[in-house]
Design a protein around this motif. Structure first.
Motif, short mmCIF file in Angstrom:
data_model
loop_
_atom_site.label_atom_id
_atom_site.label_comp_id
_atom_site.label_asym_id
_atom_site.label_seq_id
_atom_site.Cartn_x
_atom_site.Cartn_y
_atom_site.Cartn_z
N ASP A 108 32.25 27.67 -6.19
CA ASP A 108 33.03 27.19 -7.32
C ASP A 108 32.85 28.18 -8.47
O ASP A 108 31.78 28.29 -9.06
CB ASP A 108 32.57 25.80 -7.75
N THR A 109 33.92 28.92 -8.78
CA THR A 109 33.83 29.97 -9.81
C THR A 109 33.69 29.39 -11.22
O THR A 109 33.25 30.10 -12.13
CB THR A 109 35.08 30.86 -9.76
N THR A 110 34.05 28.14 -11.41
CA THR A 110 33.91 27.50 -12.73
C THR A 110 32.48 27.07 -12.99
O THR A 110 31.88 27.37 -14.02
CB THR A 110 34.85 26.29 -12.85
N LYS A 111 31.91 26.33 -12.02
CA LYS A 111 30.54 25.84 -12.16
C LYS A 111 29.49 26.88 -11.77
O LYS A 111 28.31 26.72 -12.06
CB LYS A 111 30.35 24.59 -11.30
N MET A 112 29.95 27.95 -11.08
CA MET A 112 29.03 28.97 -10.56
C MET A 112 28.01 28.33 -9.64
O MET A 112 26.81 28.61 -9.71
CB MET A 112 28.35 29.72 -11.71
N LYS A 113 28.52 27.42 -8.78
CA LYS A 113 27.66 26.75 -7.80
C LYS A 113 28.39 26.69 -6.46
O LYS A 113 29.60 26.90 -6.38
CB LYS A 113 27.32 25.33 -8.25
N TRP A 114 27.63 26.37 -5.42
CA TRP A 114 28.22 26.14 -4.10
C TRP A 114 28.61 24.65 -3.98
O TRP A 114 27.84 23.78 -4.40
CB TRP A 114 27.24 26.50 -2.99
N ILE A 115 29.76 24.39 -3.37
CA ILE A 115 30.20 23.03 -3.09
C ILE A 115 30.16 22.82 -1.58
O ILE A 115 30.81 23.55 -0.82
CB ILE A 115 31.64 22.77 -3.60
N ILE A 116 29.37 21.85 -1.14
CA ILE A 116 29.23 21.56 0.29
C ILE A 116 30.13 20.39 0.64
O ILE A 116 30.09 19.34 -0.01
CB ILE A 116 27.76 21.24 0.63
N HIS A 117 30.97 20.58 1.66
CA HIS A 117 31.97 19.57 2.02
C HIS A 117 31.65 18.93 3.38
O HIS A 117 31.28 19.62 4.32
CB HIS A 117 33.36 20.20 2.08
N ASN A 118 31.83 17.60 3.45
CA ASN A 118 31.68 16.84 4.69
C ASN A 118 30.31 17.12 5.33
O ASN A 118 30.21 17.78 6.37
CB ASN A 118 32.80 17.16 5.69
N TYR A 119 29.30 16.57 4.70
CA TYR A 119 27.94 16.90 5.11
C TYR A 119 27.17 15.66 5.56
O TYR A 119 27.56 14.52 5.26
CB TYR A 119 27.18 17.53 3.94
N TYR A 120 26.10 15.94 6.29
CA TYR A 120 25.08 14.90 6.48
C TYR A 120 23.72 15.58 6.49
O TYR A 120 23.58 16.76 6.86
CB TYR A 120 25.33 14.08 7.75
N ILE A 121 22.72 14.83 6.06
CA ILE A 121 21.37 15.37 5.87
C ILE A 121 20.36 14.52 6.63
O ILE A 121 20.40 13.28 6.56
CB ILE A 121 20.98 15.38 4.37
N ARG A 122 19.45 15.19 7.34
CA ARG A 122 18.31 14.54 7.98
C ARG A 122 17.05 14.88 7.20
O ARG A 122 16.67 16.05 7.10
CB ARG A 122 18.12 15.02 9.42
N ASP A 123 16.41 13.88 6.63
CA ASP A 123 15.11 14.07 5.98
C ASP A 123 14.03 13.55 6.91
O ASP A 123 14.06 12.40 7.34
CB ASP A 123 15.05 13.31 4.66
N ILE A 124 13.06 14.40 7.25
CA ILE A 124 12.03 14.05 8.21
C ILE A 124 10.67 13.99 7.52
O ILE A 124 10.24 14.95 6.88
CB ILE A 124 11.98 15.09 9.36
N ASN A 125 10.01 12.86 7.65
CA ASN A 125 8.68 12.67 7.07
C ASN A 125 7.79 12.07 8.15
O ASN A 125 7.73 10.85 8.34
CB ASN A 125 8.75 11.76 5.85
N GLY A 126 7.12 12.96 8.88
CA GLY A 126 6.32 12.49 10.01
C GLY A 126 7.21 11.94 11.10
O GLY A 126 8.09 12.64 11.62
N ASP A 127 6.97 10.66 11.46
CA ASP A 127 7.79 10.02 12.50
C ASP A 127 9.03 9.35 11.92
O ASP A 127 9.87 8.83 12.68
CB ASP A 127 6.95 8.98 13.27
#
Length: 363
Positions: free
Chosen positions: A201-220
């Motif tokens: 994004d040239t306005t915000k000077m940031k990356w825009i991630i589209h259609n995502y999912y995240i796995r957070d792993i904490n031990g089991d």
């Protein structure tokens, strides 16, 4: 042993440096004339101002080609004046006065040291800046310089323990397809993000991630999250993908060191080119000592055919060195041999040639 410089030492130093710089200025003048004749139509077509042609192009053209030709003209300079000294029996008179051949080499090595230090400084601090300005001029008024477009299978470590992957990146749209990002701590996967694409994004000077999912792993335990869009700041920008193919030539020594460290951290391909550039900037100037010794050893004796034979042999050895330097570095690009070995092996081999010629030189 007496290290005090004598009149003969200053005489040889003056001859060496004088012949070297005169020869270099002469060939650079000829090169500039031929280069201008070749490019004048492009300059006129692109309406390049005369001031920029002189100050942005040719004044920055000179140091690059001066260093490029320096080894060759060290050889020619040594052979020209030493051969003349030999045919005027000056070498015989010097050796006959009790000066050893080894002692005779001192002023040659002092001169070579001056050229080496000057070349090291130019290579690492002057030429990169000059090259950047010269390439900017060429890009505006002569030709489009090659850029790196549309990379595929991008794997980068953008900071310790944080890895990204894209199946492809388009420089024109600043979009990376099939984006993923993994954070690994102590060898274990801590979180992983996967998305359809990522866009700058040239306005915000940031990356825009589209259609995502995240796995957070904490031990089991694992936590899944998803979404349509999320902003993020990464220590990588589109400029890291859109660069001239010869960008490393425009970096001074400190910038090149930082660039190599960054490329190694990111696991980027092509870091060998940067390492080759770093070692060549050091190895090439030190060839001055080797080529000077070869030149003195060859031209300090009279041979049939006169100076022409000496110049012919000198040119053959000089071009062999330059050709071998280019040939050896190709092995480093493919990873066949380490970069440091590939770049320095011509110096090592020609050092043996110099030692042999010194051994058989008349003393």
């Amino acid at each position: 042993m007496n290290f005090k410089l004598k009149i003969i030492d200053f005489y040889i130093i003056r001859k060496f440096l004088g012949t070297f710089f005169f020869s270099l200025i002469l060939i650079l003048s000829i090169a500039i004339i031929f280069d201008f004749a070749e490019k004048i139509d492009d300059f006129i077509q692109h309406e390049a101002p005369l001031k920029l042609i002189i100050f942005d192009y040719y004044l920055n053209f000179i140091p690059y080609f001066a260093v490029l030709f320096s080894s060759l003209f060290v050889f020619i300079a040594v052979i020209l004046f030493t051969s003349k000294m030999a045919y005027d029996t000056e070498i015989i008179a010097i050796l006959g006065s009790g000066v050893s051949f080894r002692r005779l080499l001192y002023p040659y090595f002092i001169s070579a040291c001056v050229i080496t230090l000057l070349t090291l400084y130019l290579n690492n601090f002057v030429i990169p800046h000059a090259t950047a300005r010269r390439l900017d001029f060429e890009e505006r008024f002569y030709r489009d310089l090659p850029l790196s477009f549309n990379e595929s299978n991008v794997h980068r470590q953008i900071e310790p323990g944080l890895f990204i992957y894209m199946s492809g990146y388009n420089v024109g749209s600043n979009i990376g397809r099939q984006f993923s990002m993994e954070r690994i701590v102590d060898g274990k996967l801590q979180s992983k993000l996967m998305a359809d694409y990522i866009k700058w994004d040239t306005t915000k000077m940031k990356w825009i991630i589209h259609n995502y999912y995240i796995r957070d792993i904490n031990g089991d335990d694992e936590v899944l999250r998803d979404g349509q869009r999320i902003d993020t700041t990464l220590s990588i920008t589109p400029l890291d993908f859109k660069k001239r193919s010869n960008i490393i030539e425009t970096m001074n020594l400190y910038e090149l060191n930082a660039y190599i460290a960054q490329q190694k951290l990111q696991g980027a391909e092509g870091v060998e080119w940067a390492l080759i550039e770093w070692h060549k900037r050091i190895a090439f100037p030190f060839s001055t000592f080797i080529l000077a010794l070869i030149g003195v050893s060859l031209s300090s004796r009279k041979v049939r055919g006169g100076t022409g034979v000496h110049i012919g042999l000198g040119l053959l050895i000089s071009f062999s060195y330059i050709l071998f330097m280019q040939f050896a570095t190709q092995f480093a690009i493919g990873g066949a041999i380490p970069v440091v070995v590939a770049v320095w092996i011509p110096n090592m081999l020609f050092a043996f040639v110099a030692a042999y010629l010194y051994h058989i030189a008349p003393k």
